[in-house]
Design a protein around this motif. Structure first.
Motif, mmCIF file in Angstrom:
data_model
loop_
_atom_site.group_PDB
_atom_site.id
_atom_site.type_symbol
_atom_site.label_atom_id
_atom_site.label_comp_id
_atom_site.label_asym_id
_atom_site.label_seq_id
_atom_site.Cartn_x
_atom_site.Cartn_y
_atom_site.Cartn_z
ATOM 1 N N ASN A 151 115.979 106.949 -6.489
ATOM 2 C CA ASN A 151 116.529 107.483 -7.735
ATOM 3 C C ASN A 151 115.577 108.467 -8.412
ATOM 4 O OD1 ASN A 151 118.849 105.932 -7.415
ATOM 5 N ND2 ASN A 151 118.012 104.183 -8.570
ATOM 6 N N LEU A 152 114.276 108.117 -8.440
ATOM 7 C CA LEU A 152 113.299 109.013 -9.078
ATOM 8 C C LEU A 152 113.201 110.339 -8.336
ATOM 9 C CD1 LEU A 152 110.416 106.545 -10.041
ATOM 10 C CD2 LEU A 152 111.977 107.731 -11.589
ATOM 11 N N GLY A 156 103.913 112.180 -6.155
ATOM 12 C CA GLY A 156 102.794 111.717 -6.963
ATOM 13 C C GLY A 156 103.243 110.994 -8.215
ATOM 14 N N MET A 157 104.304 111.492 -8.846
ATOM 15 C CA MET A 157 104.815 110.836 -10.054
ATOM 16 C C MET A 157 105.430 109.472 -9.732
ATOM 17 S SD MET A 157 106.525 114.120 -11.980
ATOM 18 C CE MET A 157 107.022 113.154 -13.391
ATOM 19 N N VAL A 158 106.115 109.360 -8.585
ATOM 20 C CA VAL A 158 106.681 108.068 -8.194
ATOM 21 C C VAL A 158 105.586 107.059 -7.914
ATOM 22 C CG1 VAL A 158 108.004 106.883 -6.405
ATOM 23 C CG2 VAL A 158 108.854 109.033 -7.372
ATOM 24 N N GLU A 159 104.553 107.470 -7.208
ATOM 25 C CA GLU A 159 103.424 106.584 -6.933
ATOM 26 C C GLU A 159 102.779 106.108 -8.231
ATOM 27 O OE1 GLU A 159 100.825 108.769 -4.455
ATOM 28 O OE2 GLU A 159 101.987 108.436 -2.616
ATOM 29 N N MET A 160 102.606 107.034 -9.160
ATOM 30 C CA MET A 160 101.989 106.675 -10.433
ATOM 31 C C MET A 160 102.887 105.701 -11.205
ATOM 32 S SD MET A 160 100.777 109.184 -13.535
ATOM 33 C CE MET A 160 102.482 109.661 -13.852
ATOM 34 N N ALA A 161 104.214 105.902 -11.159
ATOM 35 C CA ALA A 161 105.129 105.019 -11.880
ATOM 36 C C ALA A 161 105.083 103.601 -11.318
ATOM 37 C CB ALA A 161 106.552 105.587 -11.813
ATOM 38 N N LEU A 162 105.100 103.469 -10.018
ATOM 39 C CA LEU A 162 105.047 102.140 -9.405
ATOM 40 C C LEU A 162 103.732 101.439 -9.714
ATOM 41 C CD1 LEU A 162 106.701 102.904 -5.947
ATOM 42 C CD2 LEU A 162 107.722 101.711 -7.893
ATOM 43 N N GLU A 163 102.638 102.183 -9.657
ATOM 44 C CA GLU A 163 101.331 101.590 -9.955
ATOM 45 C C GLU A 163 101.257 101.128 -11.407
ATOM 46 O OE1 GLU A 163 98.456 104.497 -8.928
ATOM 47 O OE2 GLU A 163 98.708 104.254 -6.745
ATOM 48 N N ARG A 164 101.781 101.931 -12.335
ATOM 49 C CA ARG A 164 101.719 101.553 -13.745
ATOM 50 C C ARG A 164 102.608 100.342 -14.037
ATOM 51 N NH1 ARG A 164 99.800 105.460 -17.213
ATOM 52 N NH2 ARG A 164 99.984 103.788 -18.775
ATOM 53 N N LEU A 165 103.768 100.277 -13.403
ATOM 54 C CA LEU A 165 104.642 99.120 -13.591
ATOM 55 C C LEU A 165 103.990 97.838 -13.072
ATOM 56 C CD1 LEU A 165 108.121 100.631 -12.604
ATOM 57 C CD2 LEU A 165 107.383 99.925 -14.892
ATOM 58 N N ARG A 176 114.231 96.917 -3.935
ATOM 59 C CA ARG A 176 114.381 97.532 -5.243
ATOM 60 C C ARG A 176 113.397 98.685 -5.432
ATOM 61 N NH1 ARG A 176 119.362 96.535 -6.752
ATOM 62 N NH2 ARG A 176 119.886 94.314 -6.483
ATOM 63 N N LYS A 177 112.223 98.539 -4.858
ATOM 64 C CA LYS A 177 111.277 99.658 -4.915
ATOM 65 C C LYS A 177 111.842 100.882 -4.200
ATOM 66 C CE LYS A 177 106.921 97.094 -5.294
ATOM 67 N NZ LYS A 177 105.624 96.799 -4.619
ATOM 68 N N ALA A 178 112.453 100.637 -3.038
ATOM 69 C CA ALA A 178 113.046 101.749 -2.296
ATOM 70 C C ALA A 178 114.148 102.414 -3.105
ATOM 71 C CB ALA A 178 113.578 101.251 -0.953
ATOM 72 N N ALA A 179 114.985 101.593 -3.757
ATOM 73 C CA ALA A 179 116.054 102.155 -4.580
ATOM 74 C C ALA A 179 115.493 102.951 -5.755
ATOM 75 C CB ALA A 179 116.953 101.032 -5.079
#
Length: 284
Positions: free
Chosen positions: A263-264, A235-244, A256-259
């Protein structure tokens, strides 16, 4: 089958006063010197003296079972000094609430796992006739039948629930206590005993499998905790990608998203602190 009924008795203080008055009335006959009256007064005095054997004391919250030549004639629950027919045989029973704590017994649950279990039963005598005449020793009967019911209950349920809907000894204490009280009451009802409460006081795996079961519980707890951590990390990774993407901070291709996701997840799901790596070169 015997059912409790009220026995004949009367207030002892009133009878004492009556006997004293009668003795005082018959005393002049005894000392009058007239032989017929002396004999008559002596006989009345002896009869009255025998009636003094009919006195007995009833403590608060106590019952006295009265029998006449082997026949049940009733129960006296009125406390204080009482008087009844001297030929009645009297047996005192406590009507107070009592506790019975069973010893730790070893039994297999319905999965075959050996466990140790003990219980506390709160009970009292409510029918004195059944308690005295239906069983030989009602206190011993309570102890034996309570342990038997506990053993039967423990063998019918598992220690831990196999599924969420299953009732287990450890996870459903209220339901297990109600079933235990009901089963003990069915056994003790014929002895004139009422079970007010029954609860499990000790529950554990037997010593020979305790360490193995502890490891299994720890493994289950670790798996459940990891599942929660992974769900939160995703959930935190999804939120980070959406906010970026919303803020247009940086544009990332799929690789790069996969990388970044990898990492996250490593940072969020790892059980040890991560070591940061500073990239001083180009992003690509």
């Amino acid at each position: 089958m015997y059912i409790e009924k009220k026995g004949f008795s009367t207030n002892g203080y009133a009878v004492v006063a009556t006997f004293v008055v009668l003795h005082l009335l018959w005393l002049p006959l005894v000392v009058s010197g007239n032989l017929p009256w002396v004999i008559f007064g002596g006989v009345l005095t002896l009869l009255t003296a025998g009636c003094w054997l009919g006195f007995y004391m009833v403590q608060p919250n106590q019952g006295v079972v009265l029998t006449l030549f082997g026949s049940y004639v009733g129960t006296d629950r009125q406390d204080g000094l009482r008087w009844s027919i001297p030929f009645f045989r009297r047996q005192h029973l406590s009507l107070r609430i009592r506790n019975f704590e069973s010893g730790r017994i070893k039994v297999n649950d319905n999965q075959g796992n050996p466990i140790e279990i003990a219980s506390i039963v709160v009970w009292s005598v409510t029918d004195t006739a059944e308690a005295v005449f239906e069983v030989d020793d009602y206190e011993s009967y309570v102890a034996i039948q309570s342990e038997s019911a506990l053993r039967n209950l423990a063998s019918g349920y598992s220690y831990d629930p196999l599924e969420e809907a299953d009732i287990a000894l450890r996870s459903h204490p209220i339901e297990i206590s109600d079933k235990l009280r009901h089963e003990i009451q069915e056994r003790l009802g014929k002895a004139g005993v009422t079970v007010h409460e029954a609860r499990i006081s000790h529950l554990a795996y037997a010593q020979e499998i305790a360490s193995a079961m502890l490891q299994r519980q720890q493994a289950s707890a670790i798996i459940a905790a990891r599942q929660k951590i992974v769900e939160g990390a995703v959930g935190m990774v999804e939120m980070a990608l959406e906010r970026l993407q919303e803020k247009e901070v940086v544009e990332l291709d799929e690789e790069r998203k996969a990388a970044m996701v990898s990492n996250l997840l490593v940072v969020l799901c790892g059980d040890k602190a991560t070591q940061p790596v500073v990239n001083t070169g180009s992003l690509y």
